[in-house]
Scaffold this active site. Structure first.
Site, PDB file in Angstrom:
ATOM      1  N   GLU A 138      -5.140  -8.474   0.159  1.00 56.86           N
ATOM      2  CA  GLU A 138      -6.001  -8.295   1.251  1.00 56.86           C
ATOM      3  C   GLU A 138      -7.510  -7.875   0.825  1.00 56.86           C
ATOM      4  O   GLU A 138      -7.654  -7.433  -0.138  1.00 56.86           O
ATOM      5  CB  GLU A 138      -5.449  -7.263   1.915  1.00 56.86           C
ATOM      6  CG  GLU A 138      -4.280  -7.361   2.778  1.00 56.86           C
ATOM      7  CD  GLU A 138      -3.653  -6.030   3.454  1.00 56.86           C
ATOM      8  OE1 GLU A 138      -4.426  -5.279   3.948  1.00 56.86           O
ATOM      9  OE2 GLU A 138      -2.514  -5.815   3.532  1.00 56.86           O
ATOM     10  N   GLU A 177       0.834  -1.207  -0.139  1.00 52.52           N
ATOM     11  CA  GLU A 177       0.091   0.131  -0.099  1.00 52.52           C
ATOM     12  C   GLU A 177       0.765   1.313   0.150  1.00 52.52           C
ATOM     13  O   GLU A 177       0.629   2.253   0.905  1.00 52.52           O
ATOM     14  CB  GLU A 177      -0.962   0.043   1.098  1.00 52.52           C
ATOM     15  CG  GLU A 177      -1.828  -1.055   1.179  1.00 52.52           C
ATOM     16  CD  GLU A 177      -3.272  -0.870   2.081  1.00 52.52           C
ATOM     17  OE1 GLU A 177      -3.305   0.172   2.731  1.00 52.52           O
ATOM     18  OE2 GLU A 177      -4.261  -1.744   1.919  1.00 52.52           O
TER      19      GLU A 177
HETATM   20  C1  BG6 Z   1      -4.555  -2.299   5.010  1.00 53.59           C
HETATM   21  C2  BG6 Z   1      -3.130  -2.593   5.561  1.00 53.59           C
HETATM   22  O1  BG6 Z   1      -4.549  -1.033   4.802  1.00 53.59           O
HETATM   23  O2  BG6 Z   1      -5.586  -2.736   5.587  1.00 53.59           O
HETATM   24  C3  BG6 Z   1      -3.162  -3.610   6.814  1.00 53.59           C
HETATM   25  O3  BG6 Z   1      -2.304  -3.358   4.640  1.00 53.59           O
HETATM   26  C4  BG6 Z   1      -4.387  -3.271   7.544  1.00 53.59           C
HETATM   27  O4  BG6 Z   1      -1.999  -3.392   7.331  1.00 53.59           O
HETATM   28  C5  BG6 Z   1      -5.716  -3.511   7.000  1.00 53.59           C
HETATM   29  O5  BG6 Z   1      -4.348  -3.793   8.734  1.00 53.59           O
HETATM   30  C6  BG6 Z   1      -7.077  -3.073   7.576  1.00 53.59           C
HETATM   31  O6  BG6 Z   1      -6.743  -2.019   8.015  1.00 53.59           O
HETATM   32  P1  BG6 Z   1      -6.998  -1.489   9.622  1.00 53.59           P
HETATM   33  O7  BG6 Z   1      -6.892  -0.349   9.646  1.00 53.59           O
HETATM   34  O8  BG6 Z   1      -8.398  -1.969   9.872  1.00 53.59           O
HETATM   35  O9  BG6 Z   1      -5.916  -2.460  10.264  1.00 53.59           O
END
Ligand code: BG6
Length: 472
Positions: free
Chosen positions: A372, A165
């Site tokens: 993800e 990201e």
């Molecule tokens: C993404 C990241 O932005 O979203 C992760 O790559 C992150 O590191 C995931 O944990 C979920 O976001 P958040 O803010 O709920 O942890």
């Protein structure tokens, strides 16, 4: 497009899930690891520190055995730079090198392919003190780190992701705890996009190096890509959505794949007197780094409207990875009234996943892997050791259905690695915002037993994988 029948998931589809080092491992300042920017940042209110997280550092064998039980074909995890190189450059921490050797070997023991992210939000604190990505030397720091990883692990790790990201580091660095602005900076946009440029060059050089050093090595970027909708069919809103798609999405993929700046982004940078300085050789390096596939994270779409230069009556909402507030003269983030939201306020848009996959593939024609996708929610452990997370199953099922539709649309999909394999600490909302298939018995501040429990989604995903997506 409505299809009369759906194509199956490819037979070698890579089912798995993801984690990142600073969010899952713990042991953040022990076993020879140096601090990263995450360890020295001011903690978001009411969230725990990173000393323990899910204690994956000590329990990786148990965790990988559970992943194998789910049937994982791939495990995406990241390597902590300051665990290998406590000061970011120079001295190597052999215990750190051994730890990742063990994690990799443990995956291979179960025929799980390790998919390694080189950098996931955790710049060594020692390099932060030297200016982090604002220092032009950061390019060589990163390339040296990549070289070390290829030397240590390239015999067994054939699949690599560069920077997780990078677009969010640039757009919402403060919320993730990564932004470094040098004292006396007078043009913040220029500063941030100069740092972004250094990351782009570092990534391109690391991709080229992967092909030179890793026999059979494959490498790709891992930005957070969400198609940006116009709030209405008003032509001004459409222009705003194109602006945002450029600055949020295509900048990163145009650069990874074609090695050039997106023209709309360049125009935006010119407007802000913020075009980055190219060091000698940068243009060539950017052209020479070629990805083999595109990894991308998707949580939801984004919606924007026009934000004219003379519009002074705007109340901008807060930003996070999924919702950027806007930029005068360019776009203004807004809510999509057609979408429900999670308990944490993130919109849910499975169909936007399909349009995002279609769009990426038609622009770049490279195989895609989802690195993800997932639902952050409060989970409850029942007295008999169960976690009934039907909401997560529903979220994942609806998104997987869209992957199959995208496959039927002709998109070449390599795999699906939702966030996250196991509960871990979120970027700014603590460990109580859970994403995993595996529940970790701890609260925000009470470490409890740290025992692992299989959630209902664990058994659901096990069946999805066993049937290669036929049973969802
Ligand atoms: C993404 C990241 O932005 O979203 C992760 O790559 C992150 O590191 C995931 O944990 C979920 O976001 P958040 O803010 O709920 O942890």
């Amino acid at each position: 497009m409505y299809h009369k029948s759906l194509k199956p998931f490819p037979k070698d589809f890579l089912w798995g899930a993801s984690t990142s080092a600073y969010q899952v491992e713990g042991a953040s300042l022990t076993h020879g690891k140096g601090p990263s920017c995450q360890d020295v940042k001011e903690l978001p209110p009411n969230t725990s520190g990173l000393e323990v997280c899910a204690d994956h550092y000590h329990r990786y064998k148990e965790d990988i055995a559970l992943m194998a039980e789910m049937g994982f074909k791939v495990y995406r995890f990241s390597i902590s730079w300051s665990r290998l190189l406590p000061e970011g450059t120079g001295r190597i921490n052999q215990e750190g090198v051994d730890y990742y050797n063990n994690v990799i070997d443990e995956c291979l023991k179960y025929d799980i392919i390790p998919l390694v992210t080189m950098f996931h939000f955790d710049m060594p604190a020692a390099l932060d003190e030297r200016g982090s990505w604002s220092n032009p030397d950061s390019v060589e720091w990163f390339v040296d780190f990549a070289k070390l990883m290829y030397e240590c692990y390239g015999d067994r790790v054939k699949n690599w992701l560069t920077i997780n990201e990078q677009n969010m580091l640039t757009l919402v660095g403060p919320i993730i705890g990564t932004l470094h602005i040098p004292k006396g900076c007078t043009n913040k946009v220029k500063e941030i996009y100069q740092q972004n440029h250094h990351m782009l060059v570092a990534q391109a050089k690391a991709m080229a190096l992967c092909h030179q050093m890793v026999d059979g090595g494959k490498v790709g970027p891992a930005p957070n890509i969400s198609l940006v909708y116009p709030a209405s069919c008003k032509p001004e809103d459409v222009i705003a959505s194109q602006n945002t798609n450029a600055i949020r999405n295509w900048l990163y993929l145009d650069m990874s794949v074609f090695g050039v700046y997106n023209n709309l982004v360049w125009a935006y940078l010119e407007e802000n007197d913020a075009t980055p300085t190219f060091a000698p050789g940068d243009a060539e390096a950017l052209k020479n780094g070629k990805p083999d596939f595109i990894g991308f994270n998707y949580y939801n779409s984004m919606t924007v409207e026009d934000y004219a230069l003379d519009d002074d009556n705007v109340h901008l909402s807060d930003s996070n990875q999924q919702h950027q507030r806007g930029d005068k003269g360019f776009y203004k983030g807004t809510r999509n009234p057609h979408l429900p939201t999670t308990e944490f306020g993130w919109e849910i848009d499975p169909m936007g996943f399909r349009s995002t996959m279609r769009e990426i593939y038609s622009r770049y024609r490279l195989p895609l892997i989802v690195t993800e996708n997932g639902l952050g929610a409060y989970d409850t452990l029942t007295e008999d050791g169960k976690i009934h997370d039907s909401y997560r199953i529903e979220y994942l099922r609806k998104h997987l259905e869209q992957v199959q539709l995208a496959i039927t649309d002709g998109v070449e999909m390599m795999g699906y690695c939702p966030w996250s394999a196991i509960d871990l600490v979120s970027t700014h909302e603590g460990i109580v915002k859970r994403y995993g298939f595996i529940y970790v018995d701890r609260d925000e501040f009470n470490l409890k037993t740290l025992n692992r429990y299989r959630k209902d989604s664990f058994y659901w995903y096990q069946e999805v994988i066993a049937s290669n997506g036929k049973k969802m």
